[in-house]
Design an enzyme around this catalytic site. Structure first.
Site, PDB file in Angstrom:
ATOM      1  N   HIS A 152     176.327 -15.423   8.284  1.00 25.77           N
ATOM      2  CA  HIS A 152     175.143 -14.486   7.766  1.00 25.77           C
ATOM      3  C   HIS A 152     175.383 -13.141   7.494  1.00 25.77           C
ATOM      4  O   HIS A 152     175.345 -12.642   6.662  1.00 25.77           O
ATOM      5  CB  HIS A 152     173.982 -14.468   8.648  1.00 25.77           C
ATOM      6  CG  HIS A 152     172.825 -13.656   8.583  1.00 25.77           C
ATOM      7  ND1 HIS A 152     172.081 -13.889   7.375  1.00 25.77           N
ATOM      8  CD2 HIS A 152     172.045 -12.524   9.044  1.00 25.77           C
ATOM      9  CE1 HIS A 152     171.235 -12.808   7.507  1.00 25.77           C
ATOM     10  NE2 HIS A 152     171.308 -12.112   8.471  1.00 25.77           N
ATOM     11  N   HIS A 190     173.813 -16.792  12.023  1.00 27.80           N
ATOM     12  CA  HIS A 190     172.374 -16.813  12.032  1.00 27.80           C
ATOM     13  C   HIS A 190     171.959 -18.236  12.456  1.00 27.80           C
ATOM     14  O   HIS A 190     172.367 -19.155  11.980  1.00 27.80           O
ATOM     15  CB  HIS A 190     171.682 -16.288  10.803  1.00 27.80           C
ATOM     16  CG  HIS A 190     170.555 -15.932  10.961  1.00 27.80           C
ATOM     17  ND1 HIS A 190     169.355 -16.613  11.249  1.00 27.80           N
ATOM     18  CD2 HIS A 190     170.053 -14.389  10.969  1.00 27.80           C
ATOM     19  CE1 HIS A 190     168.444 -15.907  11.420  1.00 27.80           C
ATOM     20  NE2 HIS A 190     168.609 -14.523  11.142  1.00 27.80           N
ATOM     21  N   ARG A 222     171.078 -13.591  18.480  1.00 28.65           N
ATOM     22  CA  ARG A 222     171.449 -14.524  17.562  1.00 28.65           C
ATOM     23  C   ARG A 222     172.911 -15.473  17.942  1.00 28.65           C
ATOM     24  O   ARG A 222     172.760 -16.793  17.634  1.00 28.65           O
ATOM     25  CB  ARG A 222     171.904 -13.742  16.211  1.00 28.65           C
ATOM     26  CG  ARG A 222     170.589 -13.361  15.606  1.00 28.65           C
ATOM     27  CD  ARG A 222     170.876 -12.659  14.272  1.00 28.65           C
ATOM     28  NE  ARG A 222     169.739 -12.025  13.667  1.00 28.65           N
ATOM     29  CZ  ARG A 222     169.464 -11.309  12.652  1.00 28.65           C
ATOM     30  NH1 ARG A 222     170.841 -10.875  12.248  1.00 28.65           N
ATOM     31  NH2 ARG A 222     168.565 -11.033  12.168  1.00 28.65           N
ATOM     32  N   GLU A 276     177.445  -2.591   5.009  1.00 32.75           N
ATOM     33  CA  GLU A 276     178.321  -3.704   5.808  1.00 32.75           C
ATOM     34  C   GLU A 276     179.594  -3.662   5.345  1.00 32.75           C
ATOM     35  O   GLU A 276     180.345  -4.457   6.175  1.00 32.75           O
ATOM     36  CB  GLU A 276     177.521  -5.011   5.119  1.00 32.75           C
ATOM     37  CG  GLU A 276     178.116  -6.252   5.984  1.00 32.75           C
ATOM     38  CD  GLU A 276     177.485  -7.610   5.459  1.00 32.75           C
ATOM     39  OE1 GLU A 276     176.439  -7.520   4.547  1.00 32.75           O
ATOM     40  OE2 GLU A 276     178.057  -8.597   5.896  1.00 32.75           O
ATOM     41  N   ALA A 307     173.308   0.611   0.821  1.00 40.33           N
ATOM     42  CA  ALA A 307     174.034   1.705   0.865  1.00 40.33           C
ATOM     43  C   ALA A 307     174.517   2.343  -0.130  1.00 40.33           C
ATOM     44  O   ALA A 307     174.646   3.714  -0.382  1.00 40.33           O
ATOM     45  CB  ALA A 307     175.521   1.266   1.847  1.00 40.33           C
ATOM     46  N   GLY A 353     173.868  -1.699  -3.536  1.00 43.27           N
ATOM     47  CA  GLY A 353     172.921  -2.232  -2.350  1.00 43.27           C
ATOM     48  C   GLY A 353     172.352  -1.252  -1.700  1.00 43.27           C
ATOM     49  O   GLY A 353     172.123  -0.047  -1.889  1.00 43.27           O
TER      50      GLY A 353
END
Lengths: 225, 250, 644
Positions: free
Chosen positions: C408, C266, C337, C432, C44, C42
């Protein structure tokens, strides 16, 4: 020369060959039609016979006509090579066929094959006869000309021959309807402003030219009937 | 709703494969196409049968992982990805035929899963701008880019690499995919620097992977879930030709 | 165990610069002697793999997808923050730093966050140089928008597909290094364990997802860039394949898992429509810039709406409760959020929700369309409205959208120090997958920023410091530690296949998800958490007794893949519950019913809980041990968040 052969044998290069030869043949159609229209404008056949004679004896036209044959051949050979590659690229066929494109665009090869058959018949009937001295001679103003008009006239008094010719022109219309604009797309000539014009001209061309060609045998058949 | 499914089953790349039929009962019209297949797989697993393998991941229409050739159309009857196709697009009692993408360059791995590594290979041949990560790259606003150009590049860059174009094309041509990348990078000033080499190398790789030639049928664009335009293909043709005839690359 | 975050000394603005100077460098000619393993491609992973390869290291990059371009970073819609201050509206590195620490409810490290804000500007420069087609203004400059309640316009975007464009940028850089021979790609390959020897990570064991082959890969360092674990809830906005396995395997080998209970919910997702549902779809938060959130004022009216007797448009203005505007007059619909999500839950719990399930609230564009015209709204949100219409079959231009919160993002993850190194030497976590930058709540458009910051601008420096001290030779795959780990992995797979129980994998996943959502979701309380812990333990027991995994290992077997992932989710679920139970306060995404202000807002306990909770695995069935890393705030004053 490796870059040139690389270019011309790549899929894009082959498509460019298809495009350029196609465009040349489109031009040829226009010239050919202009000549053929004399079959109608002068029912005596004199204008047409004189025109055919001139064409057959002009060295420049000779060169162009060799080029024409060469381009037809190149158009055919390239298309066969592309079709083979494309068939191989698909590998296994789908059981349900796709329909998200025009019928003509999907069947250019089949349409082209019919046109090829037409060409063979057409050349055998008219061109080969005149080249191999099988024409009867006719005299205008003391000069002898081959009576190609007579051969054409005879051919178009046959209902089957006339029908064959008309049907083939119909199929050519489909071939042109995709081929015309496709040729420009392949050359990369795509522009927000001009592409709609090219497409419009292509549509008109692919209808008008085959109709004009088809009118000749129909008209001549009607004259003879 | 009740449905009849005809699904392509194939154990692995080397086996023959064939269609298998399934009856589906009580499918919710609100479920997505893949959720319908999930439901089928859950049943199959309960019965101890091998579930149908198909690729999928984000299920938001952006990762490009899902495929499926449904009733003669890649991603099915709506112009979207299969994961965004919903069962309300079908009628009760319909027969749905599901096949894998068919292309020599996308060999079947299992059932409906195909190998699209050929797309990665094409990108590796030149689908990038040759800049290293740099702590002192010039400021992002140093080169101005007209909004229209940025938008056009974005429209091309939106390609998700799913391969629907190849699946839809009667020639299994990858021109829409390749042209989208060539356009995206070639339109931007940063990408113009190596535009010629890029077009040449990516087309050469595309041919080497065994994709077919473009015959301008337009099926690719008509089926593209991201509506990538055919003008990109024209641009690629143009860039390729001008590169071949004007670049110094022999 | 003493946790040392290794934050450099000195003023906050100089820490990173000083640190970059202090770290050891690897001689350019020697870089080719080091092998680095990057798991996940991804933002990262791809950016790290590309940047490290550019420097000269040999990189092996792994992903379970068929192509690195499909990692779930691709689905991020909204944008990426950067402190460029192009709009001249008062933004600065310090403000982005401040907003991020505050937004994270003061549960993140100042040093890390400041660095994040600092390199954010480089990210934009880098991405533009790579050909990311960010939105532009007519003058040709980059456009910005305000996002997720930020008071400045610092978000860069590429239509609603920013994640996709950034990932394609990183993927293209990665592809370039593959072509250069510096990166070897392993798609459709899943990492199943970390190989340890003498307390250091030496490589990984993977499964080839096509052939089932179990393989070892050795390297000097292993980078886990494997994303978040939101799928522990079964229904989330994560991709179907997103999983915790790599991180969890590392955790079981000794890497600490930090703040696992911090989950971001979210607020603007499409509501669940039925049992068949496999995932939830996010609608970009930007919708809240123009949409107004409301529910009927009374339960009676709401019930009529739920039964379909009354339509939204027929409810008169005075019967509507625009609850966010009412409760938070200054931020209104743009509250963060967690606040927006929790309030949606409250009104639905009161029975005032809409939609057939009663678990939805309206997001209404009628006023915006009246004010700006349909074409303006279409230009701004056209593609989002299309997605919504496709999924729900309703036209949001005509009837209000229905939304409900969904899982989320997970702020928790592997514990890392300032260098992004876990407590295991040689094992790093980026993006993440680590815990470091977002505290208890992540601000919108910050996930992309963090993923790329870690990969492009942090790890290339910090990893050198570690590698410079390593011998060139590393263990090769024949070493006993690899053989041993391979056997462990094989044993686990055989066990899963041999159970031959009666229930499909999804049965357990759904069951786990429901427990986690009900008791460890948007709000939690001690009683529920204790109950949930027992339930998760039961699920675990049942799973290992009764799961049915079809097929064999030696083939593409997606059921087997899923089984391994769900087994790890179950174990993680238990730890999340422990962590939530331990944290007797409310902060950000962690809301404990027992700890709230009189106004119903999250009530932190800075005195007792201003720490990172890092958990250490103790073995099968044993409670994990908690290690605390105290958080020091020298540059930001701790306040109660207020969005009134």
């Amino acid at each position: 020369m490796s870059w040139l052969t690389d270019t011309l044998t790549s899929t894009l290069g082959r498509k460019v060959i298809m495009s350029l030869t196609g465009l040349f043949l489109i031009l040829f159609l226009v010239v050919h039609l202009a000549g053929n229209l004399q079959l109608i404008t002068d029912p005596t056949g004199e204008a047409f016979n004189v025109y055919a004679h001139t064409m057959a004896n002009n060295p420049l036209i000779q060169v162009v006509s060799i080029g024409n044959f060469f381009f037809i051949l190149l158009h055919i050979i390239t298309s066969i090579m592309l079709t083979m590659k494309n068939k191989k690229a698909r590998g296994v066929n789908y059981s349900v066929g796709g329909k998200s494109s025009t019928w003509a665009s999907r069947n250019m090869g089949a349409l082209g094959t019919v046109i090829l058959i037409f060409l063979v018949v057409h050349l055998k009937g008219f061109w080969f006869k005149s080249k191999s001295g099988q024409l009867e001679m006719i005299e205008y103003g003391g000069v002898e000309y081959g009576d190609l008009y007579g051969v054409v006239n005879a051919a178009y008094s046959n209902i089957w021959y006339t029908l064959f010719y008309v049907v083939c022109m119909g199929l050519m219309a489909f071939h042109l309807s995709h081929g015309f604009q496709s040729a420009f797309q392949t050359l990369g000539l795509n522009h927000k402003k001009y592409t709609p014009i090219i497409k419009g001209v292509g549509k008109v061309f692919s209808i008008v030219i085959p109709i004009a060609f088809a009118i000749i045998p129909i008209w001549m058949f009607a004259q003879n009937a | 709703m009740n449905l009849k499914l005809k699904i392509w089953r194939q154990e692995n790349a080397n086996s023959k494969g064939g269609f298998e039929e399934f009856q589906m009962k009580d499918v919710s019209v609100d479920s997505s196409f893949l959720e319908m297949l999930d439901q089928l797989n859950y049943q199959l697993e309960e019965e101890g049968k091998d579930p149908i393998h198909f690729d999928h991941d984000c299920r938001e229409g952006i990762c490009g992982m899902c495929s499926l050739y449904i009733n003669g159309e890649p991603h099915g009857p709506t112009q979207t990805t299969t994961c965004q196709l919903h069962m309300r697009s079908f009628k009760d009692g319909d027969t749905i035929v599901i096949e894998p993408w068919r292309a020599t360059a996308f060999p079947v791995v299992k059932d409906l899963v195909v190998d699209r590594t050929s797309f990665d290979n094409i990108i590796q041949a030149g689908g990038y701008i040759s800049v290293n990560t740099g702590g002192t790259t010039s400021d992002a606003n140093e080169i101005l880019i007209p909004k229209e150009v940025a938008n056009e590049a974005m429209d091309a860059a939106t390609c998700i690499g799913c391969g629907a174009c190849v699946a839809a094309c009667k020639n299994a041509s990858a021109m829409l995919f390749v042209s989208a990348k060539v356009s995206h990078l070639g339109l931007l000033p940063q990408g113009k620097v190596e535009a010629k080499k890029r077009a040449e190398n990516m087309v050469a790789q595309m041919d080497a992977e065994g994709f077919g030639a473009c015959t301008n049928t337009g099926a690719c664009s008509a089926q593209c879930p991201k509506e990538i335009s055919l003008t990109n293909i024209a641009r690629l043709n143009r860039e390729y030709l001008s590169a071949k005839f004007t670049s110094d690359n022999n | 165990m003493k946790l040392d975050a290794k934050i450099p000394e000195g003023p906050i603005a100089e820490k990173w610069t000083k640190h970059k100077f202090d770290v050891k460098l690897v001689n350019p000619a020697n870089k080719r002697k080091y092998d680095i393993i990057v798991v996940g491609t991804g933002l990262a992973g791809a950016s790290a793999a590309a940047s490290l390869a550019e420097l000269g290291y040999n990189v092996k990059a792994f992903c379970f997808q068929d192509s690195p371009r499909r990692a779930h970073s691709i689905a991020a819609q909204g944008g990426i923050n950067a402190a460029k201050n192009y709009q001249n509206d008062g933004d600065s590195v310090f403000r982005l730093f401040y907003d991020t620490v505050k937004g994270g409810d003061y549960r993140s490290r100042e040093g890390n966050v400041y660095r994040l804000a600092e390199v954010s500007v480089n990210i934009i420069d880098q991405c533009v140089a790579q050909g990311v087609p960010f939105a532009r203004e007519y003058g040709g400059k980059l456009d910005n928008r305000s996002f997720g309640g930020a008071q400045v316009s610092r978000t860069f975007y590429a239509k609603g597909q920013t994640g996709q464009q950034l990932l394609l940028g990183a993927y293209s850089a990665l592809s370039r290094q593959v072509a250069n021979g510096k990166v070897k790609l392993y798609p459709r390959t899943e990492m199943l364990d970390v190989v340890m020897h003498e307390g250091q990570a030496r490589g990984i064991v993977t499964r080839n997802l096509i052939t089932g082959e179990i393989e070892s890969h050795a390297g000097h360092a292993v980078l886990l860039c494997t994303g978040g674990y939101g799928n522990v809830f079964y229904l989330s906005t994560n991709a179907m394949g997103s999983n915790v396995t790599a991180a969890w395997r590392a955790h079981k080998k000794g890497a600490l898992m930090a703040n696992p209970c911090y989950t971001q919910i979210h607020p603007t997702c499409i509501p669940v429509s039925g049992d068949h549902q496999s995932k939830l779809t996010l609608m970009s938060e930007s919708l809240r810039n123009d949409g107004r959130v409301w529910v009927p004022k009374t339960k009676e009216m709401a019930e009529k709406v739920q039964k379909g007797e009354v339509k939204a448009a027929d409810i008169p203005e005075e019967e509507r409760d625009y609850y966010l505007e009412r409760r938070y007059p200054s931020f209104g619909n743009l509250v963060p959020r967690d606040v927006a999500s929790r309030n949606a839950k409250y009104v639905c719990d009161e029975g005032r929700g809409v939609g057939p399930t009663g678990l939805a609230v309206y997001l209404d564009f009628a006023d915006a369309i009246k004010r700006d015209g349909e074409s303006t709204i279409e230009a701004k949100y056209g593609n989002l409205f299309d997605i919504y219409a496709k999924i729900t079959g309703e036209n949001p231009y005509k009837v209000p959208m229905k939304i409900y919160p969904a899982v989320h993002y997970t702020m928790g993850g592997l514990w890392v120090d300032y260098n992004l190194s876990t407590n295991i030497p040689g094992l790093y976590a980026l993006g993440e997958a680590n815990f470091s930058d977002h505290g208890a709540n992540r601000l919108g458009a910050s996930a992309l920023m963090q993923g790329l910051a870690d990969g492009y601008f942090v790890i290339p420096y910090t990893i050198g410091d570690f590698l410079a001290k390593q011998p060139y030779d590393h263990f090769n795959e024949d070493h006993e530690s690899f053989k041993k780990t391979e056997e462990e992995v094989k044993g686990r797979i055989e066990k899963l296949l041999s159970i031959k129980g009666s229930k499909p994998v999804d049965y357990f996943h759904k069951k786990l998800g429901k427990v986690m959502w009900d008791y460890c979701g948007m709000s939690r309380d001690a009683e529920g958490l204790k109950k949930a812990k027992g339930m998760v333990q039961e699920i675990k027991e049942e799973f290992w007794k009764d799961v049915k995994v079809i097929g064999s290992n030696e083939e593409l077997n997606m059921t087997l893949e899923k089984a391994g992932r769900v087994a790890d989710f179950i174990e993680l679920g238990e730890l999340m519950i422990d962590d939530a139970l331990n944290r007797n306060e409310s902060c950000g995404g962690h809301f404990r019913e027992e700890y709230q202000t009189e106004e119903g807002e999250a009530k932190r306990d800075d005195e007792n809980f201003s720490y990172v909770a890092a958990w250490e695995y103790q073995g099968e069935g044993k409670d994990e041990v908690l290690h605390k890393e105290d958080l020091k705030f020298e540059n930001v004053k701790l306040t109660q968040r207020s969005y009134k």
